[in-house]
Scaffold this active site. Structure first.
Site, PDB file in Angstrom:
ATOM      1  N   ALA A  68     -52.950 -65.409 -41.976  1.00  0.00           N
ATOM      2  CA  ALA A  68     -52.486 -64.312 -42.827  1.00  0.00           C
ATOM      3  C   ALA A  68     -51.339 -63.632 -42.094  1.00  0.00           C
ATOM      4  O   ALA A  68     -51.239 -63.716 -40.866  1.00  0.00           O
ATOM      5  CB  ALA A  68     -53.629 -63.336 -43.070  1.00  0.00           C
ATOM      6  N   GLY A 113     -56.141 -67.748 -41.682  1.00  0.00           N
ATOM      7  CA  GLY A 113     -56.002 -68.063 -43.102  1.00  0.00           C
ATOM      8  C   GLY A 113     -55.400 -69.437 -43.361  1.00  0.00           C
ATOM      9  O   GLY A 113     -55.544 -69.987 -44.458  1.00  0.00           O
ATOM     10  N   GLU A 116     -58.316 -71.775 -42.948  1.00  0.00           N
ATOM     11  CA  GLU A 116     -59.126 -71.552 -44.151  1.00  0.00           C
ATOM     12  C   GLU A 116     -58.508 -72.246 -45.368  1.00  0.00           C
ATOM     13  O   GLU A 116     -59.222 -72.764 -46.227  1.00  0.00           O
ATOM     14  CB  GLU A 116     -59.272 -70.038 -44.393  1.00  0.00           C
ATOM     15  N   GLU A 136     -59.263 -64.867 -35.471  1.00  0.00           N
ATOM     16  CA  GLU A 136     -59.351 -63.490 -35.970  1.00  0.00           C
ATOM     17  C   GLU A 136     -59.967 -62.527 -34.961  1.00  0.00           C
ATOM     18  O   GLU A 136     -59.560 -61.372 -34.874  1.00  0.00           O
ATOM     19  CB  GLU A 136     -60.163 -63.440 -37.280  1.00  0.00           C
TER      20      GLU A 136
HETATM   21  N1  CO8 Z   1     -48.255 -63.571 -39.170  1.00  0.00           N
HETATM   22  C1  CO8 Z   1     -46.971 -63.170 -39.145  1.00  0.00           C
HETATM   23  N2  CO8 Z   1     -46.016 -63.784 -38.418  1.00  0.00           N
HETATM   24  C2  CO8 Z   1     -46.398 -64.849 -37.686  1.00  0.00           C
HETATM   25  C3  CO8 Z   1     -47.723 -65.314 -37.654  1.00  0.00           C
HETATM   26  C4  CO8 Z   1     -48.689 -64.634 -38.462  1.00  0.00           C
HETATM   27  N3  CO8 Z   1     -49.964 -65.025 -38.559  1.00  0.00           N
HETATM   28  N4  CO8 Z   1     -47.788 -66.367 -36.813  1.00  0.00           N
HETATM   29  C5  CO8 Z   1     -46.548 -66.565 -36.344  1.00  0.00           C
HETATM   30  N5  CO8 Z   1     -45.708 -65.644 -36.853  1.00  0.00           N
HETATM   31  C6  CO8 Z   1     -44.269 -65.489 -36.605  1.00  0.00           C
HETATM   32  C7  CO8 Z   1     -44.004 -64.787 -35.276  1.00  0.00           C
HETATM   33  O1  CO8 Z   1     -44.106 -63.401 -35.418  1.00  0.00           O
HETATM   34  C8  CO8 Z   1     -42.616 -65.274 -34.959  1.00  0.00           C
HETATM   35  O2  CO8 Z   1     -41.700 -64.571 -35.752  1.00  0.00           O
HETATM   36  P1  CO8 Z   1     -40.484 -63.759 -35.019  1.00  0.00           P
HETATM   37  O3  CO8 Z   1     -39.653 -64.843 -34.396  1.00  0.00           O
HETATM   38  O4  CO8 Z   1     -39.815 -63.076 -36.159  1.00  0.00           O
HETATM   39  O5  CO8 Z   1     -41.126 -62.870 -34.032  1.00  0.00           O
HETATM   40  C9  CO8 Z   1     -42.631 -66.716 -35.501  1.00  0.00           C
HETATM   41  O6  CO8 Z   1     -43.684 -66.776 -36.458  1.00  0.00           O
HETATM   42  C10 CO8 Z   1     -42.922 -67.736 -34.414  1.00  0.00           C
HETATM   43  O7  CO8 Z   1     -44.080 -67.320 -33.714  1.00  0.00           O
HETATM   44  P2  CO8 Z   1     -44.139 -67.273 -32.102  1.00  0.00           P
HETATM   45  O8  CO8 Z   1     -42.834 -66.850 -31.543  1.00  0.00           O
HETATM   46  O9  CO8 Z   1     -45.353 -66.482 -31.744  1.00  0.00           O
HETATM   47  O10 CO8 Z   1     -44.326 -68.820 -31.804  1.00  0.00           O
HETATM   48  P3  CO8 Z   1     -45.156 -69.515 -30.619  1.00  0.00           P
HETATM   49  O11 CO8 Z   1     -44.861 -70.967 -30.755  1.00  0.00           O
HETATM   50  O12 CO8 Z   1     -44.911 -68.844 -29.332  1.00  0.00           O
HETATM   51  O13 CO8 Z   1     -46.711 -69.261 -31.000  1.00  0.00           O
HETATM   52  C11 CO8 Z   1     -48.595 -69.181 -32.469  1.00  0.00           C
HETATM   53  C12 CO8 Z   1     -47.226 -69.808 -32.177  1.00  0.00           C
HETATM   54  C13 CO8 Z   1     -49.611 -69.597 -31.420  1.00  0.00           C
HETATM   55  C14 CO8 Z   1     -49.027 -69.721 -33.837  1.00  0.00           C
HETATM   56  C15 CO8 Z   1     -48.475 -67.634 -32.484  1.00  0.00           C
HETATM   57  O14 CO8 Z   1     -47.403 -67.277 -33.343  1.00  0.00           O
HETATM   58  C16 CO8 Z   1     -49.710 -66.943 -32.983  1.00  0.00           C
HETATM   59  O15 CO8 Z   1     -50.661 -66.775 -32.233  1.00  0.00           O
HETATM   60  N6  CO8 Z   1     -49.714 -66.513 -34.274  1.00  0.00           N
HETATM   61  C17 CO8 Z   1     -50.801 -65.765 -34.826  1.00  0.00           C
HETATM   62  C18 CO8 Z   1     -51.973 -66.657 -35.143  1.00  0.00           C
HETATM   63  C19 CO8 Z   1     -53.134 -65.855 -35.709  1.00  0.00           C
HETATM   64  O16 CO8 Z   1     -53.678 -64.980 -35.054  1.00  0.00           O
HETATM   65  N7  CO8 Z   1     -53.524 -66.171 -36.956  1.00  0.00           N
HETATM   66  C20 CO8 Z   1     -54.618 -65.517 -37.610  1.00  0.00           C
HETATM   67  C21 CO8 Z   1     -54.167 -64.306 -38.342  1.00  0.00           C
HETATM   68  S1  CO8 Z   1     -55.524 -63.388 -39.006  1.00  0.00           S
HETATM   69  C22 CO8 Z   1     -55.940 -64.217 -40.406  1.00  0.00           C
HETATM   70  O17 CO8 Z   1     -55.393 -65.233 -40.730  1.00  0.00           O
HETATM   71  C23 CO8 Z   1     -57.016 -63.606 -41.199  1.00  0.00           C
HETATM   72  C24 CO8 Z   1     -57.168 -64.245 -42.569  1.00  0.00           C
HETATM   73  C25 CO8 Z   1     -57.983 -63.381 -43.484  1.00  0.00           C
HETATM   74  C26 CO8 Z   1     -57.193 -62.198 -43.982  1.00  0.00           C
HETATM   75  C27 CO8 Z   1     -58.006 -61.395 -44.937  1.00  0.00           C
HETATM   76  C28 CO8 Z   1     -57.192 -60.382 -45.711  1.00  0.00           C
HETATM   77  C29 CO8 Z   1     -56.346 -59.494 -44.911  1.00  0.00           C
END
Ligand code: CO8
Length: 261
Positions: A68, A113, A116, A136
């Site tokens: 998400a 997400g 999921e 999460e």
């Molecule tokens: N949301 C928003 N932006 C994201 C997300 C995300 N989940 N993941 C990556 N991005 C963006 C980064 O912010 C970055 O953008 P910018 O260059 O503008 O800063 C770009 O994508 C690239 O990301 P990174 O620079 O972090 O790239 P890396 O290769 O270093 O890392 C990762 C990749 C490991 C995927 C890292 O980005 C990461 O950990 N992302 C988050 C993963 C995460 O925690 N996902 C779970 C989110 S919670 C969820 O999904 C709950 C679902 C249920 C929701 C219920 C309703 C609200």
């Protein structure tokens, strides 16, 4: 309908491809994108002429869907979070209950997400660089788009509990070992493998395929009796022309020509 965050097409064999298209954000799903996914499976895909199945994938070569959109999280409160969670349940239920096979071509990060989303699909193909996880707990929340339920269904309580509690990411091979990924393929070949499977399924009777999806899903529906449903659905299939054609083709040692009737 024009989608802002999705791309879709259908090829000459009736295979649809839905691409989550926010590559700069690793295809993270915001409320708008989730609304579009639900709309696609409820309104657009059922009207696609000749559709035999859908491949879901992510734009670019980094991510399937990295979760998400965390950037929208700070404004969430209990009420808004529940609303978003329900929106996700509705969209992902539409995928799970879609009457044609839906295959996730996991071409990179499938986190939160995104994992999921892959789990709501009927089958998952992982590229060898794919990473799965439900991180999460790292954000102080729990999965909100069905992950606490579907991960248990797919890999069992013990392993699901470990992944959900640690927030650990696992690679494609581990996901395959656990039963989360059906196949692992070289990076870039996820969609091709998904197409190969959909083409095989397309040679079967479409009613039987729809009823199989419904019957398997019924196993997990605690309000309904899957075995009872299976008997009824089996009976309904027996009334179809496709059933007669399929049985006749086998007996006559020829290829079946299914018409969906
Ligand atoms: N949301 C928003 N932006 C994201 C997300 C995300 N989940 N993941 C990556 N991005 C963006 C980064 O912010 C970055 O953008 P910018 O260059 O503008 O800063 C770009 O994508 C690239 O990301 P990174 O620079 O972090 O790239 P890396 O290769 O270093 O890392 C990762 C990749 C490991 C995927 C890292 O980005 C990461 O950990 N992302 C988050 C993963 C995460 O925690 N996902 C779970 C989110 S919670 C969820 O999904 C709950 C679902 C249920 C929701 C219920 C309703 C609200």
């Amino acid at each position: 309908m024009e989608y802002k965050n999705l791309l879709y097409d259908i090829d000459e064999n009736g295979i649809g491809t839905l691409t989550i298209n926010r590559p700069k954000a690793y295809n993270a799903i915001n409320a708008e994108t989730m609304g579009e996914i639900g709309h696609f499976f409820k309104k657009t895909a059922p009207k696609l002429e000749g559709l035999c199945g859908v491949i879901v994938t992510g734009a670019g070569d980094k991510a399937f869907v990295a979760g998400a959109d965390i950037k929208a999280f700070l404004s969430l409160d209990n009420k808004k979070a529940q609303k978003l969670s329900k929106q996700g349940h509705v969209a992902y239920d539409a995928i799970e209950n879609f009457d044609k096979p839906v295959i996730a071509a996991v071409n990179g990060f499938a986190l939160g997400g995104g994992c999921e989303l892959a789990m709501a699909c009927h089958i998952r193909i992982a590229g060898e660089k794919a990473k799965f996880g439900q991180p999460e707990v790292n954000l102080g929340i729990i999965p909100g788009y069905g992950g606490s339920q579907r991960l248990v269904q797919l890999i069992g309580k013990g392993k699901a509990m470990e992944l959900l509690l640690t927030g650990d990411m696992i690679g494609a091979e581990e996901a395959h070992k656990l039963g989360l990924a059906n196949h692992v393929v070289p990076a870039g070949e996820e969609v091709a493998k998904a197409k190969e499977i959909l083409l095989k399924i397309a040679t079967k009777g479409p009613i039987a395929i729809a009823k199989t999806i419904e019957a398997v899903n019924m196993f997990f529906n605690k309000r309904k009796n899957g075995f009872k449903y299976e008997t009824e659905a089996f009976g309904a299939c027996a009334d179809t022309k496709d059933f007669k054609e399929g049985a006749s083709a086998f007996i006559e040692k020829r290829k079946a020509n299914f018409t969906g009737k």
